[in-house]
Write a protein that holds these residues in place. Structure first.
Motif, PDB file in Angstrom:
ATOM      1  N   ARG A   1      73.531  36.475  50.431  1.00 39.39           N
ATOM      2  CA  ARG A   1      72.065  36.161  50.964  1.00 39.39           C
ATOM      3  C   ARG A   1      72.148  35.321  52.216  1.00 39.39           C
ATOM      4  NH1 ARG A   1      66.597  34.816  48.292  1.00 39.39           N
ATOM      5  NH2 ARG A   1      65.767  33.689  49.954  1.00 39.39           N
ATOM      6  N   GLN A   2      73.080  34.224  51.974  1.00 39.15           N
ATOM      7  CA  GLN A   2      73.111  33.291  53.105  1.00 39.15           C
ATOM      8  C   GLN A   2      73.702  33.977  54.520  1.00 39.15           C
ATOM      9  OE1 GLN A   2      75.601  30.386  51.198  1.00 39.15           O
ATOM     10  NE2 GLN A   2      73.754  29.234  50.937  1.00 39.15           N
ATOM     11  N   GLY A   3      74.529  35.003  54.308  1.00 41.72           N
ATOM     12  CA  GLY A   3      75.150  35.666  55.318  1.00 41.72           C
ATOM     13  C   GLY A   3      74.073  36.407  56.038  1.00 41.72           C
ATOM     14  N   ALA A   4      73.113  37.108  55.402  1.00 42.32           N
ATOM     15  CA  ALA A   4      71.952  37.703  55.980  1.00 42.32           C
ATOM     16  C   ALA A   4      71.200  36.764  56.722  1.00 42.32           C
ATOM     17  CB  ALA A   4      71.266  38.290  54.742  1.00 42.32           C
TER      18      ALA A   4
ATOM     19  N   ALA B   1      71.842  43.182  55.844  1.00 45.87           N
ATOM     20  CA  ALA B   1      71.254  42.091  55.672  1.00 45.87           C
ATOM     21  C   ALA B   1      69.834  42.040  54.938  1.00 45.87           C
ATOM     22  CB  ALA B   1      71.224  41.333  57.208  1.00 45.87           C
ATOM     23  N   LEU B   2      68.952  43.034  55.526  1.00 47.95           N
ATOM     24  CA  LEU B   2      67.632  43.056  54.758  1.00 47.95           C
ATOM     25  C   LEU B   2      67.799  43.352  53.311  1.00 47.95           C
ATOM     26  CD1 LEU B   2      65.788  45.029  57.710  1.00 47.95           C
ATOM     27  CD2 LEU B   2      65.431  42.915  56.955  1.00 47.95           C
ATOM     28  N   SER B   3      68.902  44.306  52.839  1.00 43.73           N
ATOM     29  CA  SER B   3      68.874  44.682  51.539  1.00 43.73           C
ATOM     30  C   SER B   3      69.411  43.620  50.661  1.00 43.73           C
ATOM     31  CB  SER B   3      69.886  45.928  51.495  1.00 43.73           C
ATOM     32  OG  SER B   3      70.453  46.156  50.103  1.00 43.73           O
ATOM     33  N   GLN B   4      70.423  42.462  51.357  1.00 44.49           N
ATOM     34  CA  GLN B   4      70.837  41.717  50.565  1.00 44.49           C
ATOM     35  C   GLN B   4      69.668  40.403  50.215  1.00 44.49           C
ATOM     36  OE1 GLN B   4      74.231  40.509  53.114  1.00 44.49           O
ATOM     37  NE2 GLN B   4      75.548  41.937  51.776  1.00 44.49           N
ATOM     38  N   ARG B   5      68.765  40.244  51.426  1.00 48.04           N
ATOM     39  CA  ARG B   5      67.922  39.334  51.255  1.00 48.04           C
ATOM     40  C   ARG B   5      66.768  39.991  50.175  1.00 48.04           C
ATOM     41  NH1 ARG B   5      64.396  36.666  50.284  1.00 48.04           N
ATOM     42  NH2 ARG B   5      63.311  35.059  51.514  1.00 48.04           N
ATOM     43  N   LEU B   6      66.489  41.463  50.250  1.00 44.89           N
ATOM     44  CA  LEU B   6      65.415  41.759  49.552  1.00 44.89           C
ATOM     45  C   LEU B   6      65.964  41.677  48.125  1.00 44.89           C
ATOM     46  CD1 LEU B   6      62.639  43.223  48.991  1.00 44.89           C
ATOM     47  CD2 LEU B   6      63.915  45.296  49.284  1.00 44.89           C
ATOM     48  N   GLY B   7      67.382  42.109  47.722  1.00 39.60           N
ATOM     49  CA  GLY B   7      67.803  41.962  46.432  1.00 39.60           C
ATOM     50  C   GLY B   7      67.075  42.838  45.501  1.00 39.60           C
TER      51      GLY B   7
ATOM     52  N   PHE C   1      59.672  40.642  50.090  1.00 33.46           N
ATOM     53  CA  PHE C   1      60.592  39.839  50.600  1.00 33.46           C
ATOM     54  C   PHE C   1      60.543  38.300  50.166  1.00 33.46           C
ATOM     55  CE2 PHE C   1      63.774  41.781  53.135  1.00 33.46           C
ATOM     56  CZ  PHE C   1      63.295  43.234  53.435  1.00 33.46           C
ATOM     57  N   PHE C   2      59.134  38.209  50.102  1.00 34.63           N
ATOM     58  CA  PHE C   2      58.663  36.793  49.407  1.00 34.63           C
ATOM     59  C   PHE C   2      57.868  37.156  48.204  1.00 34.63           C
ATOM     60  CE2 PHE C   2      60.354  33.951  52.642  1.00 34.63           C
ATOM     61  CZ  PHE C   2      60.335  34.716  54.013  1.00 34.63           C
TER      62      PHE C   2
ATOM     63  N   ASN D   1      67.881  49.865  47.366  1.00 26.75           N
ATOM     64  CA  ASN D   1      66.874  48.985  47.174  1.00 26.75           C
ATOM     65  C   ASN D   1      65.787  49.129  48.336  1.00 26.75           C
ATOM     66  OD1 ASN D   1      68.213  47.538  48.973  1.00 26.75           O
ATOM     67  ND2 ASN D   1      68.189  45.502  47.731  1.00 26.75           N
ATOM     68  N   LEU D   2      66.271  49.410  49.650  1.00 30.85           N
ATOM     69  CA  LEU D   2      65.332  49.341  50.612  1.00 30.85           C
ATOM     70  C   LEU D   2      64.447  50.908  50.559  1.00 30.85           C
ATOM     71  CD1 LEU D   2      67.724  48.336  53.703  1.00 30.85           C
ATOM     72  CD2 LEU D   2      65.705  47.148  52.627  1.00 30.85           C
ATOM     73  N   LEU D   3      64.930  51.805  50.140  1.00 35.24           N
ATOM     74  CA  LEU D   3      64.331  53.091  49.514  1.00 35.24           C
ATOM     75  C   LEU D   3      63.383  53.043  48.792  1.00 35.24           C
ATOM     76  CD1 LEU D   3      66.939  55.658  49.214  1.00 35.24           C
ATOM     77  CD2 LEU D   3      65.403  55.716  51.096  1.00 35.24           C
ATOM     78  N   SER D   4      63.438  52.075  47.596  1.00 33.08           N
ATOM     79  CA  SER D   4      62.387  52.024  46.786  1.00 33.08           C
ATOM     80  C   SER D   4      61.467  51.162  47.163  1.00 33.08           C
ATOM     81  CB  SER D   4      62.892  51.412  45.369  1.00 33.08           C
ATOM     82  OG  SER D   4      63.893  50.633  45.692  1.00 33.08           O
ATOM     83  N   PHE D   5      61.785  50.343  48.053  1.00 32.27           N
ATOM     84  CA  PHE D   5      60.726  49.094  48.633  1.00 32.27           C
ATOM     85  C   PHE D   5      59.774  50.161  49.597  1.00 32.27           C
ATOM     86  CE2 PHE D   5      59.323  45.300  50.883  1.00 32.27           C
ATOM     87  CZ  PHE D   5      59.320  45.776  52.240  1.00 32.27           C
ATOM     88  N   CYS D   6      60.489  50.980  50.279  1.00 27.96           N
ATOM     89  CA  CYS D   6      59.709  51.685  51.217  1.00 27.96           C
ATOM     90  C   CYS D   6      58.728  52.557  50.131  1.00 27.96           C
ATOM     91  CB  CYS D   6      60.503  52.666  52.146  1.00 27.96           C
ATOM     92  SG  CYS D   6      61.227  51.875  53.272  1.00 27.96           S
ATOM     93  N   ARG D   7      59.085  53.113  49.063  1.00 26.72           N
ATOM     94  CA  ARG D   7      58.253  54.099  48.362  1.00 26.72           C
ATOM     95  C   ARG D   7      57.136  53.227  47.610  1.00 26.72           C
ATOM     96  NH1 ARG D   7      62.560  56.732  45.709  1.00 26.72           N
ATOM     97  NH2 ARG D   7      62.823  57.983  47.473  1.00 26.72           N
TER      98      ARG D   7
END
Lengths: 311, 260
Positions: free
Chosen positions: A87-90, B194-200, B205-206, B242-248
């Motif tokens: 996450r920090q890399g992102a 990067a987006l996928s890792q941030r979303l987890g 995202f928040f 996880n990005l796919l399910s986010f969009c859905r």
């Protein structure tokens, strides 16, 4: 070990190892990751004519652009980011994009397009570092490239005029500096206790603005109010580059009342924003002679901020 | 708009509530497909944001939407007697009217949100523009036809070439001029990673949906549902589940329930 690496970049001045943003990023990263680079300044050579600085030469390969150089160094196992979580890399990628989009246009404008700064600082510096007859060509070419970059990315078609977007790029840059300041807080580095590539990028962008003696720059004065960013730059210079420079900066005394300072900082940022806004509105009103005088007096909220701003 | 004009407009905007007849303009979509990938993505992002705020807006398609827009960019909204284009100014405009999604975030989170929005703009949007206008296969087969659809010959060709030249200049200015299509696909992958890792595993995202969610949804959904000359881009985005399910999820929450 890997083959010897050589970095070609612009020279040093103003207490910095290089005055060029991208070169500073690479130099800082190399210090953080412990890579040994032989730095060859290209001042006084014909290499100033070719663009694409900084350049890393390793064996037969030539790498340009800071992001590519950094990933090349990571492949050579000089990695300052191995302790970061995914996450920090992102986050690093996101903040670097923020710097590129919001801060770079304003920095280009401050150094290359603003006439006073360009004629009194940037142009003489670059001209004095280039051999004849390049000293006539190189600064104006770099200035032209800077202007076209700003206009093409930020300009609103079809009126590509710099005066219309100046206000916007500076307000974006100030906001970006504020956001970096919030993110840094009171820490010495952006992630944990050791510096990473994000620290290198922020250092590369902010240090020239902090150290250059610009005759007219409200962006620089805005930066000076963000004390954690200036301490950040000074700290990196002190710790990683002090062997090159015999005159280290004295470290400022530690802040005692940190919360009060933080509030004061926020207040000064807000007041600065408001006063800048009022300045711009004022200039706009003065420069438009045929404006009908209806509903042009500033609202009460703005005028009260005006009266509270120290003149 | 200049800084002073923006401040003036936002002061005036604060005075009136959001009207019922707000309209959003975009190029033609549907029968005569004029709209391109990047414009469609930006337009969908704005529509999603307005739905998230609960603000009603009518979508109107016009062939000259690009020229009507005050900044030359799609989409733009016409609210009351003001015209605002692009997601950033629209977010500020709705904030002036009292509708904001990101008020609950603290300063550090807001800094992160802005940084990620710039990442999407810097990487995804630029990559979309590159693929549309600088990749020869896509340009000749898809983009040129679509861009000039509402116009007759030779205007359609002239406009398409003009726009291509403009976009190529911009790519050269930001340093993407020398990239190959494969490098651009690689950049898109990194951005999605990067987006996928941030979303987890979070739903947004928040903690609450924000303009970042709208922007990411706009771009990813458009990439997933648009046919290009090859499916490389689609596959790259699809590899992040996880990005796919986010969009859905966003599609189900904001688009399917509202449509009757």
């Amino acid at each position: 070990m890997a083959a010897a690496m050589e970095l070609r970049c612009w020279g040093a001045d103003w207490g910095l190892p290089s005055v060029h943003t991208d070169s500073l990023v690479v130099l800082a990263y190399s210090r953080f990751s412990g890579a040994k680079l032989t730095v060859s300044h290209i001042d006084w050579t014909w290499k100033t004519l070719t663009g694409g600085l900084p350049e890393l030469l390793c064996g037969d390969s030539i790498v340009q652009e800071p992001t590519q150089i950094l990933s090349f160094m990571r492949k050579q196992r000089f990695n300052a980011d191995y302790e970061l979580t995914a996450r920090q890399g992102a986050d690093t990628m996101a903040y670097i994009a923020l710097l590129e989009e919001k801060l770079r246009p304003a920095l280009l404008h401050t150094f290359w397009v603003d006439t006073e700064n360009y004629t009194s600082l940037t142009r003489p510096w670059f001209a004095s570092r280039s051999p004849f007859p390049l000293n006539f060509i190189v600064p104006s070419r770099l200035a032209g490239m800077a202007l076209s970059r700003i206009l093409l990315t930020k300009g609103e078609a079809p009126l590509h005029r710099i005066s219309e977007i100046e206000g916007k790029i500076y307000s974006d840059a100030k906001e970006c500096l504020n956001l970096l300041s919030y993110r840094l807080g009171t820490a010495n580095h952006f992630f944990g206790n050791s510096p990473t590539s994000l620290d290198a990028f922020v250092f590369g962008f902010v240090a020239p603005l902090h150290r250059a003696s610009l005759p007219s720059s409200h962006l620089q004065s805005h930066l000076k109010q963000l004390e954690n960013l200036t301490h950040f730059c000074d700290n990196i210079l002190e710790v990683y580059f002090s062997s090159d420079h015999p005159c280290p900066l004295p470290l400022p005394p530690p802040a005692v009342q940190e919360s009060m300072d933080a509030n004061l900082q926020k207040l000064t940022q807000l007041v600065n924003k408001e006063s800048n806004l009022i300045e711009k509105m004022d200039d706009n009103l003065r420069s438009s002679p045929q404006h009908k005088p209806h509903r042009l007096d500033p609202k009460p909220s703005l005028s009260s901020a005006n009266s509270s701003t120290p003149a | 708009m200049s800084l002073a004009a923006e401040a003036f407009v936002s002061q005036m905007a604060a005075a009136e509530p959001w009207p019922e007849n707000a309209t959003l303009y975009q190029p033609l979509k549907g029968e005569e497909d004029q709209i391109l990938l990047s414009d469609s993505a930006s337009s969908l992002a704005v529509q999603t944001y307005l739905r998230m705020c609960g603000l009603p807006v009518q979508v109107v398609c016009r062939p000259n939407a690009e020229y009507m827009s005050p900044s030359g960019k799609i989409p733009f909204i016409h609210v009351g007697n003001q015209v605002v284009s692009e997601l950033g100014p629209i977010v500020q405009f709705s904030k002036a009217k009292g509708h904001s999604l990101s008020d609950g975030l603290d300063d550090v989170q807001r800094a992160e949100m802005k940084a990620y929005m710039e990442l999407v703009n810097n990487m995804l949007l630029t990559a979309e523009l590159f693929i549309q206008w600088c990749d020869e296969a896509t340009v000749s087969q898809i983009t040129r036809h679509r861009y000039g659809t509402p116009y007759s010959w030779p205007l359609n060709l002239i406009l398409a070439y003009q726009k291509q030249w403009e976009v190529r200049r911009k790519m050269n200015a930001v340093g993407w001029g020398g990239k190959t299509v494969d490098q651009v696909y690689e950049d898109v992958s990194q951005c999605c990673q990067a987006l996928s890792q941030r979303l987890g595993t979070q739903p947004y995202f928040f903690k609450i949906p924000t303009e970042l969610d709208a922007l990411v949804f706009g771009h990813l959904f458009t990439i997933l549902t648009t046919q290009l000359t090859n499916t490389e881009l689609l596959e790259r985005v699809r590899s992040y589940s996880n990005l796919l399910s986010f969009c859905r999820r966003i599609e189900q929450t904001y688009f399917e329930s509202k449509d009757s």
